[in-house]
Design a protein around this motif. Structure first.
Motif, short mmCIF file in Angstrom:
data_model
loop_
_atom_site.label_atom_id
_atom_site.label_comp_id
_atom_site.label_asym_id
_atom_site.label_seq_id
_atom_site.Cartn_x
_atom_site.Cartn_y
_atom_site.Cartn_z
N ASN A 1 4.81 -2.37 4.29
CA ASN A 1 4.39 -1.17 3.92
C ASN A 1 3.31 -0.59 5.06
O ASN A 1 2.24 -1.19 5.26
CB ASN A 1 3.61 -1.07 2.36
N LEU B 1 -0.44 0.42 4.16
CA LEU B 1 -1.39 -0.76 3.44
C LEU B 1 -1.96 -1.81 4.63
O LEU B 1 -0.92 -2.14 5.28
CB LEU B 1 -0.87 -1.29 2.20
N THR C 1 -4.30 -6.16 1.65
CA THR C 1 -3.94 -5.37 0.53
C THR C 1 -2.66 -5.85 0.11
O THR C 1 -2.30 -6.35 -1.06
CB THR C 1 -3.74 -3.84 0.42
N GLN C 2 -1.70 -6.17 1.18
CA GLN C 2 -0.13 -6.45 0.72
C GLN C 2 -0.17 -8.03 0.50
O GLN C 2 0.61 -8.42 -0.32
CB GLN C 2 0.56 -6.19 1.93
N MET C 3 -0.97 -8.69 1.15
CA MET C 3 -0.86 -10.28 0.84
C MET C 3 -1.92 -10.47 -0.46
O MET C 3 -1.08 -11.33 -1.32
CB MET C 3 -1.58 -11.04 1.91
N GLU D 1 -2.17 -8.86 -3.16
CA GLU D 1 -1.67 -8.29 -4.53
C GLU D 1 -0.51 -9.61 -4.97
O GLU D 1 -0.49 -9.76 -6.20
CB GLU D 1 -0.83 -6.99 -4.36
N THR D 2 0.02 -10.04 -3.96
CA THR D 2 1.12 -11.18 -4.31
C THR D 2 0.24 -12.39 -5.13
O THR D 2 0.37 -12.70 -5.99
CB THR D 2 1.94 -11.68 -3.33
N TYR E 1 -3.66 -3.18 10.11
CA TYR E 1 -2.47 -2.42 9.42
C TYR E 1 -1.26 -2.92 10.32
O TYR E 1 -1.28 -3.53 11.12
CB TYR E 1 -2.41 -0.81 9.51
N TYR F 1 10.37 -1.48 2.88
CA TYR F 1 8.82 -1.94 2.64
C TYR F 1 8.86 -2.17 1.20
O TYR F 1 8.06 -2.91 0.32
CB TYR F 1 8.10 -1.56 3.25
N LYS G 1 8.34 -9.12 -4.13
CA LYS G 1 7.11 -10.09 -4.37
C LYS G 1 6.82 -10.02 -5.93
O LYS G 1 5.84 -10.63 -6.21
CB LYS G 1 5.90 -9.28 -3.73
N LEU H 1 6.17 -7.47 -8.16
CA LEU H 1 5.41 -6.38 -8.60
C LEU H 1 6.13 -5.54 -9.81
O LEU H 1 7.48 -5.45 -9.62
CB LEU H 1 4.93 -5.55 -7.51
N LYS I 1 1.79 2.20 -5.96
CA LYS I 1 0.91 1.50 -4.81
C LYS I 1 1.92 1.72 -3.62
O LYS I 1 1.10 1.90 -2.65
CB LYS I 1 0.80 0.20 -4.92
N HIS I 2 3.29 1.53 -3.57
CA HIS I 2 3.78 1.60 -2.35
C HIS I 2 4.70 2.77 -2.04
O HIS I 2 5.06 2.70 -0.92
CB HIS I 2 4.81 0.09 -2.38
N LYS J 1 2.38 7.10 -1.74
CA LYS J 1 1.62 7.70 -0.46
C LYS J 1 2.67 7.86 0.75
O LYS J 1 2.42 9.19 1.14
CB LYS J 1 0.72 6.29 0.11
N PRO K 1 -2.43 5.41 8.41
CA PRO K 1 -3.35 4.69 9.35
C PRO K 1 -2.76 4.51 10.63
O PRO K 1 -3.27 4.39 11.57
CB PRO K 1 -3.12 3.33 8.63
#
Lengths: 327, 309
Positions: free
Chosen positions: A107, A110, A114-116, A118-119, A154, B207, B214, B216, B224-225, B228, B304
């Protein structure tokens, strides 16, 4: 032997309803995966390798796709019959996946942390701080220099190879039983490809993870896999150990594939072999051997009926009228 | 970031200068003038008026005189409303339009994204079809139809709302409801369609598949994904939309008798009220530039990958 089988796929079917007709992307695929084994699934684009593995994770985009039948038994339970909560406890935890294009699979909005995290928080119940430490360890294992610093960056600040390392670190962070790697090196530079494969090999051995490696490159499977499934038009046409497949290929398709790999050990002035024709369109495919139009040894029966799968020994099968009963 | 802001801010000056110069000469190319009314004035009186407003001087001299005034934030006298300066006219009307526009755009944004997200999540189900039909209506039915219909139903038949007026009138805040609905309709519809499309696209992206792989929950994946990335195009749209909704409120202001800047703009153009037109042009340019400026900064904060140096 059978008791260390962790994943059993039986007669798996995944179809897509399209405007043009029913696309049988996966049509009766069966295979086993043993603990710690590396299984290669080889085939051309559109042969159903990726869909098979998305089906195992129940990640087929629906609509238009759906799983039309079969079983996926993981550690005694059929994944296809599980509740949504049940399958979510497996995804990313017991079975993880990495994909073809690391440039688009993270993503972009993020941070890596953050991405790692959360899992890890989701599946291992660690608090954020402990999860971050674990994530840094995983990045270090995956060969990312200065992981403490890099983790707060990022995805766009990483190169393609580095992103695939991040994906691997993320996928292995919960120490899964199975890692599904869907063409993990196709989008990468040749020099990086070998490094990434080496990394997958090394980490899966260290963590005792079984790997399903999807690829269209025989060279990739040759070096890494214990056993191989060759797929064509949504079905497995030949299955065996890596040794068997390479030293004694039986299906004319497999033979063609192996003949078309350039060899370094034989100096040849001949043109490199290629299988004539195009892979078939699998929409509304008739009940015949889908390979017969391209097959040098096609017989009349091939045009009318799909061959029975012939068992040639332990875990060695081939779907061709040249073998077994139809011979 | 702060260097970017300063540089962008400085670049506004030449832009505005060019806009003002061009419009100054362009409006004077249009036939007619502020005093070419129906009744022919005697030439002596006309000459007097011209002298009073310095319109007898060469154009270039007039231009420098005007620019000098503008630099002191004086937009000059109105040629038609004799007792009012342009500063007064715009100063009274502009806040009304900004208030109406902001409320309408805010409502459009809120409802539009809610409807868009619902549609995307219920893709090809009845909720989606219903929402998108409303959106097509919202885009295609113009304000001069929506306004009178609302008025007919809610003011004349049901007598729930006042037909027209503004905050200061007896009906107070109730006067806001119908103008806001009329003004926001096309923006609401556009935002709904855009957020639906953008959301569906992001939901199919690699993504998001990773996020699902994962383990989720779908609600977490969306929150969250997906959101945004999907909202970025909307943010981009908000800049032009904000200036558009303020300029575009002319019809609505006319229908509901709202003392906003849109009416002044149209009337000044018809009257060739040069100074008022110029004042409007300056105000609108500043709004457009400022809105895009804010969007650029927001973009840098949201994505970002974009960094300003």
């Amino acid at each position: 032997m059978t008791d260390d089988v962790i994943l059993q796929v039986k007669d798996l079917k995944a179809y897509f309803k399209l405007d043009e007709g029913l696309l049988k992307a996966v049509d009766g695929v069966s295979f086993d995966l043993r603990k710690g084994e590396t299984l290669g699934i080889v085939g051309e684009s559109g042969s159903g390798k990726s869909v098979t593995n998305l089906a195992i994770m129940r990640l087929i985009p629906s609509p238009p796709g759906h799983i039309a039948g079969g079983e996926v038994v993981f550690m005694g339970d059929d994944i296809l019959k599980m509740s949504d909560d049940g399958i979510r406890k497996i995804r990313g935890n017991k079975i993880s996946m990495i994909f073809q294009d690391p440039m688009t699979c993270l993503n972009p909005f993020l941070k890596i942390s953050t991405q790692m995290i959360e899992t890890i928080v989701l599946h291992q119940g660690l608090d954020k701080k402990a999860a971050k430490e674990k994530a840094v360890d995983m990045l270090k294992l995956a060969g990312i220099p200065a992981p403490e610093k890099r983790i707060d960056q990022y995805p766009h600040q990483f190169s393609g190879g580095m992103r695939q390392r991040v994906m691997i670190a993320m996928a292995l962070s919960c120490e899964p039983e199975i890692l599904i790697a869907d063409e993990p090196t196709t989008a990468l530079d040749v020099t990086i490809q070998a490094q990434i494969l080496e990394l997958i090999n090394e980490l899966s051995e260290r963590l005792g993870t079984a790997v399903i490696l999807i690829t269209h490159s025989l060279g990739v499977v040759a070096g890494m896999c214990d056993s191989i499934c060759v797929m064509y038009a949504g079905r497995i046409v030949e299955r065996g150990t890596a040794d068997e497949i390479f030293s004694d290929p039986r299906h004319p398709y497999t033979q063609g594939l192996i003949k078309s790999v350039p060899r370094l050990d034989k100096v040849s002035t001949q043109r490199l072999y290629s299988i004539p024709g195009q892979p078939p369109n699998v929409i509304n495919l008739p009940d015949c051997c889908p390979f017969f139009p391209r097959c040098e040894r096609a017989m009349d029966v091939c045009k009318t009926k799909y061959p029975k799968v012939a068992e040639l020994g332990d875990k060695r099968t081939v779907a061709c009228w040249l073998y077994g009963e139809g011979k | 970031m702060s260097r970017f802001i300063v540089r962008r801010f400085l670049s506004v000056i030449p832009t505005l200068f060019i806009i003002v110069t061009l419009s100054f000469f362009l409006i004077r190319l249009a036939p007619g003038g502020p005093f070419s009314g129906e009744k022919k004035l005697p030439p002596e009186i006309m000459a007097n008026i011209m002298r009073k407003y310095h319109m007898d001087e060469p154009l270039v001299k007039q231009y420098f005189r005007y620019m000098g005034d503008v630099l002191q934030f004086d937009l000059g006298p109105s040629y038609r409303y004799k007792d009012q300066t342009v500063n007064d006219l715009i100063g009274n009307a502009f806040p009304v339009s900004v208030m109406l526009g902001t409320m309408a755009l805010g409502t459009a944004l809120l409802l539009g994204t809610i409807v868009g997200i619902t549609s995307a999540l219920k893709q090809n189900k009845w909720q989606d079809y219903a929402a998108m039909s409303v959106a097509v209506l919202g885009i295609s039915v113009p304000a001069f139809v929506v306004g009178p219909i609302l008025m007919l139903i809610f003011a004349l038949k049901l007598k729930w709302l006042p037909t027209s007026g503004w905050l200061s009138s007896r009906a107070g805040a109730l006067t806001l409801i119908m103008p806001i609905i009329t003004l926001m309709m096309p923006y609401f519809a556009y935002i709904a369609r855009m957020s639906r499309g953008s959301l569906i696209e992001v939901m199919r992206s690699d993504y998001v598949r990773t996020a699902r792989a994962k383990g989720l929950k779908e609600s977490v994946v969306i929150r969250k994904h997906v959101l945004k990335g999907a909202m970025l195009p909307i943010v981009t749209y908000l800049g032009p939309a904000f200036s558009g909704i303020i300029t575009g409120s002319v019809v609505v202001e006319q229908i509901f008798v709202i003392p906003g800047i849109g009416r002044i703009f149209v009337q000044s153009a018809l009257n060739r009220d040069y100074t008022v037109i110029m004042g409007d042009v300056i105000v609108y340019s500043i709004i457009l530039i400022a809105a895009n400026f804010v969007v650029d900064i927001l973009y840098g904060l949201l994505d970002p990958r974009i960094s300003y140096k």
